[in-house]
Scaffold this active site. Sequence first.
Site, PDB file in Angstrom:
ATOM      1  N   GLY A 117       6.361   8.043  -4.034  1.00 15.32           N
ATOM      2  CA  GLY A 117       5.688   8.337  -2.786  1.00 15.32           C
ATOM      3  C   GLY A 117       4.207   8.025  -2.897  1.00 15.32           C
ATOM      4  O   GLY A 117       3.641   7.986  -3.995  1.00 15.32           O
ATOM      5  N   CYS A 118       3.554   7.793  -1.768  1.00 15.47           N
ATOM      6  CA  CYS A 118       2.142   7.385  -1.788  1.00 15.47           C
ATOM      7  C   CYS A 118       1.233   8.504  -2.291  1.00 15.47           C
ATOM      8  O   CYS A 118       0.442   8.303  -3.223  1.00 15.47           O
ATOM      9  CB  CYS A 118       1.721   6.901  -0.408  1.00 15.47           C
ATOM     10  SG  CYS A 118       2.109   8.027   0.953  1.00 15.47           S
TER      11      CYS A 118
END
Length: 323
Positions: A117-118
């Site tokens: 995930g970012c």
Amino acid sequence: MTYKVFIDGRSGTTGLKIDERLATRSDVEVMTIPDAARKDPKAKAEYINAADVVFLCLPDAAAKESVALLAPDNSRTRVLDASTAHRVAAGWVYGLPEISAAHRKALEGAQKVAVPGCHASGFILAVAPLVAAGVVPADYPATCHSVTGYTGGGKEMIATYEEPAEGGNKLPDSMLSPRQYALGLAHKHLPEMAALSGLQNKPLFNPIVGPFAQGMLVTVPLLPRLLPGKQDARAIHAVLADHYAGQTFVKVMPFGDDSVLDGGFLPATDCNGTNRAEIFVFGHAEQAQVCVRLDNLGKGASGAAIQCMNIVLGLDEATSLVA
């Protein structure tokens, strides 16, 4: 060699960016499923099992359904899942090779890779080396705030910001301000943030969406008085600089150098269009904070997915990516 690539969820934000980054490559053939067959499990199974590489750019439930279409005897097709579904699942390799040499080695030839995930990428890059080095104890009460552009919210959020402007309408004042969200403190990135950072507990995580399209700045404050040996900001910087020395996409910026700032400010957007993550350490003997800047659609999504594909296939990790 030409690799057949199938992007399941090609019309989504991450899928479009993966497609865009692969378009310049002569070693990749992107397979296109007819629109009428996109939700047909039998047709999709044929594409998945015919591909050398499958990118899943889908909601969690749909990603799990697509993985189940992989034939039991298919050990050839590589699956890279950009959803949250498999990031802490057994049998999946977490796609952040810079965490350690062991993580990079595990990616080589892996069949199932969970693309990070970012927000999680920024947090893990900041914290994992410090925990591994014993600078931050595993039971440290970590906190994190992360400012991101609205494209990280997908098509629906993008529309809420961009469609009013296209129609000649102004955004309401409430949307011109940065907005905190996931205030129930149960953001979907939290499990991977804890598991891959080496911490025993999930951090207190405060994500914030801003009125800009792309870019991300993840910040982790640290109190030297709570650290073994009371490591100060300069010592924390030295550990991170040593850990990431020689990495292609992760750069630790000089300590105490105001030239890395924009008139004293640290914008979230300076890594946009790249697969680069820049790490900054600020502070002194009493307080420190680690800031990680990345493109939420680059190293935070599609760029990371392609970097993982390159490593899995034994290619130069920087192929078709900007450092």
